[in-house]
Design an enzyme around this catalytic site. Structure first.
Site, mmCIF file in Angstrom:
data_model
loop_
_atom_site.group_PDB
_atom_site.id
_atom_site.type_symbol
_atom_site.label_atom_id
_atom_site.label_comp_id
_atom_site.label_asym_id
_atom_site.label_seq_id
_atom_site.Cartn_x
_atom_site.Cartn_y
_atom_site.Cartn_z
ATOM 1 N N SER A 99 -11.793 -3.135 -1.159
ATOM 2 C CA SER A 99 -11.934 -4.131 -2.233
ATOM 3 C C SER A 99 -12.604 -5.409 -1.738
ATOM 4 C CB SER A 99 -10.567 -4.485 -2.811
ATOM 5 O OG SER A 99 -9.908 -3.326 -3.245
HETATM 6 N N1 SAH Z 1 -6.614 -0.919 -1.182
HETATM 7 C C1 SAH Z 1 -7.780 -0.340 -0.526
HETATM 8 C C2 SAH Z 1 -8.932 -0.037 -1.461
HETATM 9 C C3 SAH Z 1 -8.600 0.973 -2.447
HETATM 10 S S1 SAH Z 1 -9.897 2.011 -3.040
HETATM 11 C C4 SAH Z 1 -8.263 -1.200 0.599
HETATM 12 O O1 SAH Z 1 -7.738 -2.313 0.793
HETATM 13 O O2 SAH Z 1 -9.169 -0.761 1.313
HETATM 14 C C5 SAH Z 1 -8.831 3.028 -4.004
HETATM 15 C C6 SAH Z 1 -8.041 4.027 -3.197
HETATM 16 O O3 SAH Z 1 -7.127 4.654 -4.082
HETATM 17 C C7 SAH Z 1 -8.904 5.153 -2.607
HETATM 18 O O4 SAH Z 1 -8.661 5.267 -1.246
HETATM 19 C C8 SAH Z 1 -8.437 6.384 -3.369
HETATM 20 O O5 SAH Z 1 -8.498 7.568 -2.608
HETATM 21 C C9 SAH Z 1 -7.015 6.008 -3.709
HETATM 22 N N2 SAH Z 1 -6.406 6.765 -4.815
HETATM 23 C C10 SAH Z 1 -6.995 7.199 -5.962
HETATM 24 N N3 SAH Z 1 -6.097 7.852 -6.732
HETATM 25 C C11 SAH Z 1 -4.907 7.828 -6.059
HETATM 26 C C12 SAH Z 1 -3.607 8.327 -6.333
HETATM 27 N N4 SAH Z 1 -3.326 9.021 -7.451
HETATM 28 N N5 SAH Z 1 -2.645 8.090 -5.426
HETATM 29 C C13 SAH Z 1 -2.889 7.416 -4.275
HETATM 30 N N6 SAH Z 1 -4.099 6.917 -3.952
HETATM 31 C C14 SAH Z 1 -5.104 7.124 -4.839
#
Ligand code: SAH
Length: 253
Positions: A99
């Site tokens: 992010s």
């Molecule tokens: N918080 C992260 C960025 C998140 S990007 C950081 O600081 O880098 C969104 C993330 O959510 C991705 O890694 C994706 O794989 C994950 N994601 C998507 N759907 C999900 C689910 N149902 N449960 C857990 N993680 C999920």
């Protein structure tokens, strides 16, 4: 749209461009960061902090200090290390992104964390947001659905000294029942509705920050507070996140 909304919209457009880039890229997870560049990183980090401070979002000193302490270059791919302190999302492989620092700061602020709070993150990604939460003194639990990212985030977090963050590879739609209830829940991928299991895992007085909306467009960032009389929701503006994947559509709306 108010001014804050316009700002998010602007960053959202950048995010969309980067997401498109991330989807087409084939990315290697090998390589490392040269420790000799630490002072250059420190300088870029303070420039980034100046940008975040200049935004029209009110972000408190403890949150700014926590963001400033996290070395974002330890949470990006080797080929993006030079861009680590730019205020924008970056590709992390698997079609996902780390992010934008301002959004991380703003969501952390909205969570209203006190030291010792139990905080659940859905979407570990790179581990960057989890590190910022750990710097706030929270006991962090983070769930990631993609095993390769969960493994990489674990390496990033350990490498940066955040050994206490608890991680799990699973569908975060269902939260982390065994560790509930939480003082705060932060969802960093967008579901198309608020996951009811997460609401149930909030303490009374607990807060959840969650972007909700259809994939591929802007979502509304909500702050949802659990009170003795039910939930209270506050609209924090427009954001752009990758979709929450998994089995959620089969669950309750
Ligand atoms: N918080 C992260 C960025 C998140 S990007 C950081 O600081 O880098 C969104 C993330 O959510 C991705 O890694 C994706 O794989 C994950 N994601 C998507 N759907 C999900 C689910 N149902 N449960 C857990 N993680 C999920």
């Amino acid at each position: 749209m108010n001014r804050a909304g316009a700002v998010f919209l602007m960053f959202g457009v950048l995010g969309a461009a980067l997401l498109a880039l991330a989807c087409g890229a084939s990315i290697s997870r090998t390589g490392g960061v040269d420790g000799g560049r630490d002072s250059a990183f420190a300088e870029r980090r303070s420039q980034l902090m100046a940008e975040i401070r200049a935004s029209d979002r009110e972000i408190s000193e403890p949150v700014l200090a926590a963001v400033e302490r996290v070395e974002r270059h330890r949470f990006v791919l080797p080929e993006n290390v030079d861009e680590a302190y730019e205020n924008r999302p970056l590709p992390i492989g698997e079609g996902q992104t780390i992010s934008q620092p301002l959004i991380v700061a703003m969501m952390t602020e909205a969570l209203g964390i006190s030291p010792g709070d139990r905080v659940l993150e859905i979407g570990t990604g790179s581990g960057y947001q989890a590190a910022v939460l750990a710097e706030m003194g929270a006991k962090v639990y983070s769930v990631e659905i993609i095993p390769a990212l969960a493994e990489w985030a674990e390496k990033n977090l350990r490498g940066a000294g955040y050994e206490d963050v608890k991680q799990r590879t699973d569908d975060g739609y269902f939260g982390w029942e065994d560790e509930a209830p939480f003082d705060g829940i932060i969802v960093t991928a967008a579901p198309d509705h608020v996951p009811q299991p997460l609401i149930r895992q909030l303490k009374v007085g607990g807060r959840m920050i969650v972007p909700v909306g259809p994939p591929g467009f802007y979502q509304t960032l909500w702050k949802i507070e659990q009170t003795a009389d039910g939930v209270v929701a506050e609209n924090l503006g427009l954001v752009r996140f990758v979709p929450l994947t998994g089995e959620m559509s089969a669950e309750d709306p």
